[in-house]
Design an enzyme around this catalytic site. Sequence first.
Site, PDB file in Angstrom:
ATOM      1  N   PHE A 166     -12.681 -71.714  15.349  1.00  0.00           N
ATOM      2  CA  PHE A 166     -12.033 -72.966  15.759  1.00  0.00           C
ATOM      3  C   PHE A 166     -12.875 -74.160  15.308  1.00  0.00           C
ATOM      4  CE2 PHE A 166     -10.945 -69.635  18.873  1.00  0.00           C
ATOM      5  CZ  PHE A 166      -9.580 -69.591  18.679  1.00  0.00           C
ATOM      6  N   ARG A 168     -13.985 -77.431  13.282  1.00  0.00           N
ATOM      7  CA  ARG A 168     -13.391 -78.562  12.572  1.00  0.00           C
ATOM      8  C   ARG A 168     -14.337 -78.997  11.468  1.00  0.00           C
ATOM      9  NH1 ARG A 168     -13.375 -82.313  17.551  1.00  0.00           N
ATOM     10  NH2 ARG A 168     -15.214 -81.033  17.781  1.00  0.00           N
ATOM     11  N   GLU A 169     -13.803 -79.364  10.331  1.00  0.00           N
ATOM     12  CA  GLU A 169     -14.647 -79.896   9.269  1.00  0.00           C
ATOM     13  C   GLU A 169     -15.308 -81.168   9.773  1.00  0.00           C
ATOM     14  OE1 GLU A 169     -11.820 -78.629   5.631  1.00  0.00           O
ATOM     15  OE2 GLU A 169     -13.097 -80.379   5.309  1.00  0.00           O
ATOM     16  N   LYS A 230      -5.274 -67.929  17.262  1.00  0.00           N
ATOM     17  CA  LYS A 230      -5.667 -68.910  16.250  1.00  0.00           C
ATOM     18  C   LYS A 230      -4.449 -69.706  15.763  1.00  0.00           C
ATOM     19  CE  LYS A 230      -7.494 -71.164  13.014  1.00  0.00           C
ATOM     20  NZ  LYS A 230      -8.763 -71.468  12.454  1.00  0.00           N
ATOM     21  N   LEU A 276      -3.687 -87.362  20.102  1.00  0.00           N
ATOM     22  CA  LEU A 276      -2.508 -88.199  20.363  1.00  0.00           C
ATOM     23  C   LEU A 276      -2.618 -89.509  19.582  1.00  0.00           C
ATOM     24  CD1 LEU A 276      -1.821 -87.752  24.206  1.00  0.00           C
ATOM     25  CD2 LEU A 276      -0.483 -86.863  22.283  1.00  0.00           C
ATOM     26  N   CYS A 286      -5.718 -76.543   7.040  1.00  0.00           N
ATOM     27  CA  CYS A 286      -5.394 -75.580   8.105  1.00  0.00           C
ATOM     28  C   CYS A 286      -4.022 -75.768   8.737  1.00  0.00           C
ATOM     29  CB  CYS A 286      -6.460 -75.645   9.173  1.00  0.00           C
ATOM     30  SG  CYS A 286      -8.099 -75.357   8.510  1.00  0.00           S
ATOM     31  N   LYS A 346      -9.339 -86.601   6.497  1.00  0.00           N
ATOM     32  CA  LYS A 346      -9.853 -87.206   7.733  1.00  0.00           C
ATOM     33  C   LYS A 346     -11.249 -87.733   7.429  1.00  0.00           C
ATOM     34  CE  LYS A 346     -11.987 -83.179   9.927  1.00  0.00           C
ATOM     35  NZ  LYS A 346     -12.077 -82.364  11.119  1.00  0.00           N
TER      36      LYS A 346
END
Length: 458
Positions: A166, A168-169, A230, A276, A286, A346
């Site tokens: 799980f 995150r980059e 996942k 949000l 992903c 991102k």
Amino acid sequence: MEEMGVTVATGNGIAVVGSGYVGTVMAACLADLGHDVVGVEIDQDKLTALNAGVAPFFEVGLEERLKTSIDAGRLFFTDDYDLAMDRTHIVFLCVDTPPGTNGHPDMSSVAAAAQSIGAALRVPHIIVTKSTVPVGSGNWLESTIEAELPEGVDSNVLCVVSNPEFLREGTAVEDFLHPERVVVGGDCPEDVEIVAQVYDRILSQSFEGGDPTQKPALIKTDRATAETIKYAANAFLATKISFINEIANICEWLGADVSEIAYAIGLDSRIGPKFLNAGVGWGGSCFGKDTSALASMAREQGIEPLILDAVRRVNTNQRHIIVRKLQQHLRPLRGRRVALLGLAFKPGTDDTRDAPSITIARSLEEKGVILVGCDPMVDELPRVPNLKIVRDPEEAARGADAVVLLTEWDEFLGLDFERIANCMRGKVIIDGRNALDPEAVMSAGLAYEGIGRFSTRP
Ligand code: UGA
């Protein structure tokens, strides 16, 4: 394959196959926590770099962990599967599963790694899938490895356990060391237990920098459930974002402000404040791949994935909203100059896989817009080969009719909009991430337009 625990092999270390984001972070962090780790990588350039302590990509806190563990003799990288299998009893499979055809991931790297593992197995090993693989892949993986076992080696030497990641980059090391949960799924409790033990120090947070008041949950389950967790996690996160984007689009017609709505609904602990942020939608390697794979799996079972389909459609539309907003301000678009601030999917990464910037830049190019891109880390944008990319936002804004924020890099949030306004030919700022301060933009005499937020003209 009999359902029985495999006995730990003589080599007590851990092999990590594949040195992408997940594999390199895992190898470095496990070694840092005191495990003996062998990284397996077949790309020779990567291999040389890794053994010199150089990571193939940037991730906060990664390189120092690589270097320390290599120097301490707890980590090395090799392309030799025989050596890696001799020294270890657990193999974490972390090779890439890029998008394939019909919504399914491309499993060719997993298959190749499985064959190499099979050919090198002599003693019992637990094979742990970290790569996101379609539900049921564990069975396929077992047969693929078994088919390659050398003559005389019993198929009881292997067992496949799922342990989804799980990470995150951009915060992968932090996510690895301080997870909210560790999921281990297998059909034999002894093997699940052995894999869970690898995470002992993380589960107890008993390492330097660990936080014993925030111990992660350990979820032990069957293999299919672990594999599905996942997909469900990523699908839910993508759903949250598409949901707030749909609310944002409704807000534009109702004259309401989605940022305040997100804040207010997020205070309800049943909803929660994260994921949000309305904007140009999700990208990266992903969410698109996993929602598409889950939808394909559902269809194969005769189930219409109504929500997943809608989540994906909303996300695609969201990218076109930027083009429509520009059309409203600048029509006709042909010959206009537009600066795109942020190209990575991102902030904190140079990764442009499935980035909204690609779709938006291509659509604007088709409409005859002259584009300049600006990103602190991205040097080229796939499928937009002619895009000129600069580092300095003011240079990007020079002569532009509109400036569009696509990635909320810190560098862009504190921009001096007086200076930006002086560089520009037009007056339009589109905030595709609702991340800019509208007051700062407007007081520079510029028009501000967010997503589902108020818009103003100077
Ligand atoms: C995602 C998941 O967050 C990880 O838990 C998971 O391990 C990883 O996929 C994976 O499957 O390997 P990642 O793709 O690195 O991680 O990026 P996220 O931080 O989740 O962001 C995904 C996209 O959603 C980005 O384009 C981001 O800009 C967008 N986003 C995020 C929004 O548009 N709004 C939000 O409120 C949050």
